[in-house]
Each structure stands twice: as C-alpha cells, then as structure tokens.
Design a protein around this motif. Structure first.
Motif, PDB file in Angstrom:
ATOM      1  N   SER A  78      -9.283  -8.719 -13.832  1.00  0.00           N
ATOM      2  CA  SER A  78      -9.368  -9.477 -15.097  1.00  0.00           C
ATOM      3  C   SER A  78      -8.217  -9.900 -15.748  1.00  0.00           C
ATOM      4  CB  SER A  78     -10.504  -8.704 -16.179  1.00  0.00           C
ATOM      5  OG  SER A  78      -9.746  -7.842 -16.667  1.00  0.00           O
ATOM      6  N   THR A  79      -7.106  -9.212 -15.679  1.00  0.00           N
ATOM      7  CA  THR A  79      -5.744  -9.236 -16.289  1.00  0.00           C
ATOM      8  C   THR A  79      -4.964  -9.940 -15.311  1.00  0.00           C
ATOM      9  OG1 THR A  79      -5.210  -6.967 -15.795  1.00  0.00           O
ATOM     10  CG2 THR A  79      -6.195  -7.488 -17.883  1.00  0.00           C
ATOM     11  N   GLY A  80      -5.300 -10.091 -14.082  1.00  0.00           N
ATOM     12  CA  GLY A  80      -4.407 -10.870 -13.213  1.00  0.00           C
ATOM     13  C   GLY A  80      -3.481  -9.764 -12.136  1.00  0.00           C
ATOM     14  N   VAL A  81      -3.419  -8.489 -12.490  1.00  0.00           N
ATOM     15  CA  VAL A  81      -2.680  -7.564 -11.905  1.00  0.00           C
ATOM     16  C   VAL A  81      -3.234  -7.294 -10.293  1.00  0.00           C
ATOM     17  CG1 VAL A  81      -2.064  -5.092 -11.478  1.00  0.00           C
ATOM     18  CG2 VAL A  81      -2.118  -6.091 -13.744  1.00  0.00           C
ATOM     19  N   ILE A  82      -4.277  -7.513 -10.151  1.00  0.00           N
ATOM     20  CA  ILE A  82      -4.946  -7.591  -8.778  1.00  0.00           C
ATOM     21  C   ILE A  82      -5.230  -8.909  -8.476  1.00  0.00           C
ATOM     22  CG2 ILE A  82      -6.836  -6.939  -7.189  1.00  0.00           C
ATOM     23  CD1 ILE A  82      -6.769  -4.181  -8.291  1.00  0.00           C
ATOM     24  N   GLU A  83      -4.777  -9.590  -7.499  1.00  0.00           N
ATOM     25  CA  GLU A  83      -5.123 -10.915  -7.080  1.00  0.00           C
ATOM     26  C   GLU A  83      -6.016 -11.179  -6.001  1.00  0.00           C
ATOM     27  OE1 GLU A  83      -1.452 -12.946  -6.754  1.00  0.00           O
ATOM     28  OE2 GLU A  83      -0.768 -12.244  -8.576  1.00  0.00           O
ATOM     29  N   GLY A  84      -6.068  -9.968  -4.961  1.00  0.00           N
ATOM     30  CA  GLY A  84      -7.278 -10.010  -3.799  1.00  0.00           C
ATOM     31  C   GLY A  84      -8.400  -9.678  -4.228  1.00  0.00           C
ATOM     32  N   GLU A  85      -9.517  -9.397  -3.197  1.00  0.00           N
ATOM     33  CA  GLU A  85     -10.582  -9.105  -3.236  1.00  0.00           C
ATOM     34  C   GLU A  85     -10.712  -7.650  -3.882  1.00  0.00           C
ATOM     35  OE1 GLU A  85     -13.434 -10.727  -3.180  1.00  0.00           O
ATOM     36  OE2 GLU A  85     -12.165 -12.611  -2.938  1.00  0.00           O
ATOM     37  N   VAL A  86     -11.219  -7.265  -4.944  1.00  0.00           N
ATOM     38  CA  VAL A  86     -11.407  -5.961  -5.263  1.00  0.00           C
ATOM     39  C   VAL A  86     -11.833  -4.942  -4.509  1.00  0.00           C
ATOM     40  CG1 VAL A  86     -12.290  -4.264  -7.471  1.00  0.00           C
ATOM     41  CG2 VAL A  86     -11.459  -6.449  -7.934  1.00  0.00           C
ATOM     42  N   GLU A  87     -13.026  -5.134  -3.990  1.00  0.00           N
ATOM     43  CA  GLU A  87     -13.790  -4.046  -3.106  1.00  0.00           C
ATOM     44  C   GLU A  87     -12.982  -3.825  -1.920  1.00  0.00           C
ATOM     45  OE1 GLU A  87     -16.103  -2.067  -3.883  1.00  0.00           O
ATOM     46  OE2 GLU A  87     -16.549  -2.997  -5.699  1.00  0.00           O
ATOM     47  N   GLU A  88     -12.257  -4.794  -1.277  1.00  0.00           N
ATOM     48  CA  GLU A  88     -11.564  -4.641  -0.172  1.00  0.00           C
ATOM     49  C   GLU A  88     -10.326  -3.814  -0.382  1.00  0.00           C
ATOM     50  OE1 GLU A  88     -10.736  -7.481   3.300  1.00  0.00           O
ATOM     51  OE2 GLU A  88      -9.285  -8.054   1.703  1.00  0.00           O
ATOM     52  N   VAL A  89      -9.634  -3.853  -1.584  1.00  0.00           N
ATOM     53  CA  VAL A  89      -8.446  -3.163  -2.053  1.00  0.00           C
ATOM     54  C   VAL A  89      -8.953  -1.839  -2.273  1.00  0.00           C
ATOM     55  CG1 VAL A  89      -6.807  -2.946  -3.743  1.00  0.00           C
ATOM     56  CG2 VAL A  89      -7.083  -5.040  -3.261  1.00  0.00           C
ATOM     57  N   LEU A  90     -10.063  -1.359  -2.812  1.00  0.00           N
ATOM     58  CA  LEU A  90     -10.473  -0.328  -3.048  1.00  0.00           C
ATOM     59  C   LEU A  90     -10.976   0.433  -1.764  1.00  0.00           C
ATOM     60  CD1 LEU A  90     -12.924  -0.850  -6.190  1.00  0.00           C
ATOM     61  CD2 LEU A  90     -10.804   0.640  -6.220  1.00  0.00           C
ATOM     62  N   ASP A  91     -11.432  -0.074  -0.862  1.00  0.00           N
ATOM     63  CA  ASP A  91     -11.840   0.386   0.253  1.00  0.00           C
ATOM     64  C   ASP A  91     -10.653   1.042   0.962  1.00  0.00           C
ATOM     65  OD1 ASP A  91     -13.975   0.980   2.190  1.00  0.00           O
ATOM     66  OD2 ASP A  91     -12.721  -0.256   3.446  1.00  0.00           O
ATOM     67  N   VAL A  92      -9.474   0.372   0.916  1.00  0.00           N
ATOM     68  CA  VAL A  92      -8.382   0.852   1.641  1.00  0.00           C
ATOM     69  C   VAL A  92      -7.734   1.909   0.763  1.00  0.00           C
ATOM     70  CG1 VAL A  92      -5.650   0.100   1.999  1.00  0.00           C
ATOM     71  CG2 VAL A  92      -7.485  -1.751   2.333  1.00  0.00           C
ATOM     72  N   TYR A  93      -7.840   1.802  -0.610  1.00  0.00           N
ATOM     73  CA  TYR A  93      -7.358   3.152  -1.322  1.00  0.00           C
ATOM     74  C   TYR A  93      -8.120   4.200  -1.233  1.00  0.00           C
ATOM     75  CZ  TYR A  93      -6.574   5.897  -5.254  1.00  0.00           C
ATOM     76  OH  TYR A  93      -6.128   6.581  -6.235  1.00  0.00           O
ATOM     77  N   PHE A  94      -9.554   4.096  -0.806  1.00  0.00           N
ATOM     78  CA  PHE A  94     -10.202   5.521  -0.659  1.00  0.00           C
ATOM     79  C   PHE A  94      -9.972   5.873   0.625  1.00  0.00           C
ATOM     80  CE2 PHE A  94     -13.576   3.201  -3.405  1.00  0.00           C
ATOM     81  CZ  PHE A  94     -13.295   3.941  -4.448  1.00  0.00           C
ATOM     82  N   LYS A  95      -9.537   5.011   1.855  1.00  0.00           N
ATOM     83  CA  LYS A  95      -9.214   5.539   2.827  1.00  0.00           C
ATOM     84  C   LYS A  95      -7.676   6.197   2.833  1.00  0.00           C
ATOM     85  CE  LYS A  95     -11.852   2.431   6.103  1.00  0.00           C
ATOM     86  NZ  LYS A  95     -11.690   1.114   6.785  1.00  0.00           N
ATOM     87  N   GLN A  96      -7.009   5.579   2.234  1.00  0.00           N
ATOM     88  CA  GLN A  96      -5.416   6.286   2.468  1.00  0.00           C
ATOM     89  C   GLN A  96      -5.637   7.663   1.799  1.00  0.00           C
ATOM     90  OE1 GLN A  96      -3.345   3.444  -0.566  1.00  0.00           O
ATOM     91  NE2 GLN A  96      -3.000   5.356  -1.633  1.00  0.00           N
ATOM     92  N   CYS A  97      -6.503   7.792   0.468  1.00  0.00           N
ATOM     93  CA  CYS A  97      -6.773   9.152   0.020  1.00  0.00           C
ATOM     94  C   CYS A  97      -7.283  10.110   1.022  1.00  0.00           C
ATOM     95  CB  CYS A  97      -7.651   9.107  -1.383  1.00  0.00           C
ATOM     96  SG  CYS A  97      -6.582   8.252  -2.724  1.00  0.00           S
ATOM     97  N   ALA A  98      -7.916   9.670   2.014  1.00  0.00           N
ATOM     98  CA  ALA A  98      -8.814  10.737   2.756  1.00  0.00           C
ATOM     99  C   ALA A  98      -7.977  10.839   3.916  1.00  0.00           C
ATOM    100  CB  ALA A  98     -10.121   9.956   3.137  1.00  0.00           C
ATOM    101  N   ILE A  99      -6.819  10.464   4.140  1.00  0.00           N
ATOM    102  CA  ILE A  99      -5.854  10.865   5.351  1.00  0.00           C
ATOM    103  C   ILE A  99      -5.673  12.332   5.321  1.00  0.00           C
ATOM    104  CG2 ILE A  99      -3.700  10.710   6.240  1.00  0.00           C
ATOM    105  CD1 ILE A  99      -3.369   7.679   5.090  1.00  0.00           C
ATOM    106  N   GLU A 100      -5.873  12.791   6.403  1.00  0.00           N
ATOM    107  CA  GLU A 100      -5.855  14.179   6.584  1.00  0.00           C
ATOM    108  C   GLU A 100      -4.671  14.758   7.107  1.00  0.00           C
ATOM    109  OE1 GLU A 100      -9.631  17.000   7.144  1.00  0.00           O
ATOM    110  OE2 GLU A 100      -9.014  15.965   8.868  1.00  0.00           O
ATOM    111  N   GLY A 101      -3.978  15.878   6.493  1.00  0.00           N
ATOM    112  CA  GLY A 101      -2.704  16.179   7.227  1.00  0.00           C
ATOM    113  C   GLY A 101      -2.585  17.836   6.988  1.00  0.00           C
ATOM    114  N   THR A 102      -1.566  18.511   7.116  1.00  0.00           N
ATOM    115  CA  THR A 102      -1.311  19.816   7.015  1.00  0.00           C
ATOM    116  C   THR A 102      -0.035  19.857   6.149  1.00  0.00           C
ATOM    117  OG1 THR A 102       0.012  20.011   8.775  1.00  0.00           O
ATOM    118  CG2 THR A 102      -2.172  20.266   9.303  1.00  0.00           C
ATOM    119  N   CYS A 103       0.388  21.255   5.723  1.00  0.00           N
ATOM    120  CA  CYS A 103       1.613  21.324   5.139  1.00  0.00           C
ATOM    121  C   CYS A 103       2.840  20.723   5.942  1.00  0.00           C
ATOM    122  CB  CYS A 103       1.881  23.010   4.769  1.00  0.00           C
ATOM    123  SG  CYS A 103       0.821  23.569   3.611  1.00  0.00           S
ATOM    124  N   LYS A 104       2.810  21.163   6.878  1.00  0.00           N
ATOM    125  CA  LYS A 104       3.901  20.593   8.180  1.00  0.00           C
ATOM    126  C   LYS A 104       4.104  19.109   7.874  1.00  0.00           C
ATOM    127  CE  LYS A 104       3.425  24.239  11.339  1.00  0.00           C
ATOM    128  NZ  LYS A 104       3.085  24.600  12.840  1.00  0.00           N
TER     129      LYS A 104
END
Length: 305
Positions: A174-200
């Motif tokens: 609503s304030t113009g910070v995000i210019e793309g499709e909101v749900e598409e941006v959020l889907d990427v964000y949710f996926k990046q947070c769910a990347i799985e790794g280890t301490c290494k």
C-alpha cells in the motif's frame, strides 16, 4: 579446538532448559529443545564440530543474510536501501508499528521480517519459482552443499500460519515499498525460511562473509567485498533482533539468528561459526547458542571491537 568446542557444549547444555522452542509455526514446535551443536569453519578450510552439528534445521531468518546479498548484487546498495533502511529496532522481529509510525514508511532494516520481505521483492529472476531457484542455487554454492533443499512440511506450516507476515507485506504494498505481486513475494519468503541446513552449512556461510565474499575452500569470489562488508555490519547492528546491542557488547562479532535455533556468526578474516540450539529466549534467539558464542568469543578473543 574440538576439545574446546566439546567443553562449550558441556558448559552450556544446561541453558536449553531455560528456553522454549518456537511454536507459532506449528512444525517448529516438534524440535528437540535439548539439542545443541556447533561448527567452526576457518578461512583455510578446516572444520571443527561438536554436539549435534549434523542435525538438520530450517535456517529461518538466517536466510535474510543470503537474500540481502542477492538483492544488493541485483540492484546495487543505493537502490536496496531506498526500499529498506539500515537502522536497529527496539521492537520484535515481526512488529508492524514502525511501518506505520516512521517516515519514510519503509522497514527499518533487512533483518526484521518486513525488511526481509521487501528485500526478497527486489531479487531478479522472473516469477517466484525462478527467484527461489536462484536463492537455493546461491545457498548451495556458499555452503558447498549441493543437496540443500527446503523442508516442505515447515514451508507449508509457515505459509498456512503466516498471517502477520501477510499483514506486513500488504501494508508495504500500500505504501509502494513492494511493487510486485504480494502473494508471490510471500511464497518465496516462506520457502527461503524453510531452507534446511546444519551447523556446518551455516558456518560455511559465515566463513564466506568472514573471507570478504570468497569461498575459503576454492578461492572463488561469489560477492564483492563491499557486499560482504555491508552484510556483516548490518548483522552487528540488527542481526539478533532487539538483542543486537547486547550481543555486540557481550560477543562482539557479526551474528544472525533464526527461530529454528540457528545462529550464523562471521569473525572477519578468521572464521565462520554455526550454532544450533532450538530452545529460544524471549527475543527469539537460541538461548544456549548465545551463551556458547559469548564463552567462545572470550576464550579466543574474537570481538571485533
């Protein structure tokens, strides 16, 4: 070094009893609260580990370090920081208040949820699937682990319960910070947070940052030195949410936490550190992980200050 790490795990295991695993994302509530591990990757490629260092966990907000690097590579630092600030916050990582009350109405920094969502919206690559593939490919490169992927159950859990993040994103639309499709941006964000790794894996990301954007294991430059410097600076001031000042005083090295229990740390020109302990303190940081880093920093004189 391994003897020291064994001692750190033994000394700080007790603190896991004082924290709680994240439960606002249902899948994260299944984590073993007593788990604790650490890995160090030096700039000559040596690795030292102790505890549950091979335990997989979702990196959550540690991914914000990775997407910030990509966003700066794609847009340049000036254009990124037109959309996202670089100031610390005294509010929680998922707070909406600063979006409403600050002028200009942009997220305070890339390490809180609103700032990270805005940062993701700046990454080039086409549609959401292609953008996430870029993030995943880059993550595999800077960890030296071609098998890194997302935890589908955590991704779905985050997507199904991420209502606060949706509020943040639609406000920024609503304030113009995000210019793309909101749900598409959020889907990427949710996926990046769910990347799985280890301490290494996260220790290796820390080592790349500590080495000013060069992979320690083969000498390949993946980001310019100025990008690594910006990211490390913001990790110091903002990487541990509203406990960043306390962390800077007590530990004194660039750190980034995630509610999955991981902490990534980068000691400039010395080492990368990955810690895992899913029992969190009230700020959302690994309670035993912070204690381990504090003790390690004192023992090895790691503070950059």
């Amino acid at each position: 070094m391994e003897k020291l790490l064994d001692t750190l795990i033994e000394n700080n295991k007790v603190y896991t009893k004082n924290g709680k695993v994240a439960s606002y994302i249902p899948e994260l509530a299944k984590a073993k609260s007593e788990a604790l591990g650490i890995c160090i990757t030096t700039l000559d490629g040596e690795e030292y580990c102790s505890g549950e260092c091979d335990e997989k966990f979702t990196i959550q907000s540690i991914s914000k370090v990775i997407t910030l690097m990509l966003a700066i590579l794609d847009n340049g630092k000036e254009n990124v920081f037109k959309k996202v600030g670089m100031e610390p916050t005294a509010d929680a990582f998922n707070s909406i208040i600063n979006l409403e009350t600050k002028s200009p109405q942009r997220p305070l920094n890339p390490m809180i949820n609103s700032g990270a969502i805005a940062t993701v919206s700046l990454i080039a690559g086409g549609d959401g699937d292609k953008i996430f593939e870029r993030i995943l490919k880059f993550t595999r490169k800077i960890t030296g682990n071609p098998d890194i992927n997302i935890n589908e159950d955590v991704y779905k859990s985050e997507k199904n319960t991420g209502h606060r993040n949706r509020a943040l994103a639609y406000f920024m639309k609503s304030t113009g910070v995000i210019e793309g499709e909101v749900e598409e941006v959020l889907d990427v964000y949710f996926k990046q947070c769910a990347i799985e790794g280890t301490c290494k894996d996260i220790a290796r990301v820390g080592a790349v940052l500590a080495n000013n954007g060069v992979l320690p294991w083969n000498g390949e430059r993946v980001v310019p030195a100025y990008v690594a410097r910006i990211v490390k600076t913001i990790m110091v001031t903002c990487g541990m949410y509203d406990a960043s000042g306390d962390t800077a005083v007590k530990i004194g090295i660039p750190c980034k936490s995630g509610v999955g229990g991981g902490i990534l740390a980068a000691v400039p020109m010395r080492m990368g550190i990955g810690v895992f302990g899913p029992a969190l303190d009230i700020k959302g940081n690994s309670i035993a992980g912070v204690k381990i880093l504090e003790e390690l920093s004192k023992e090895l004189d790691l503070s950059i200050f």
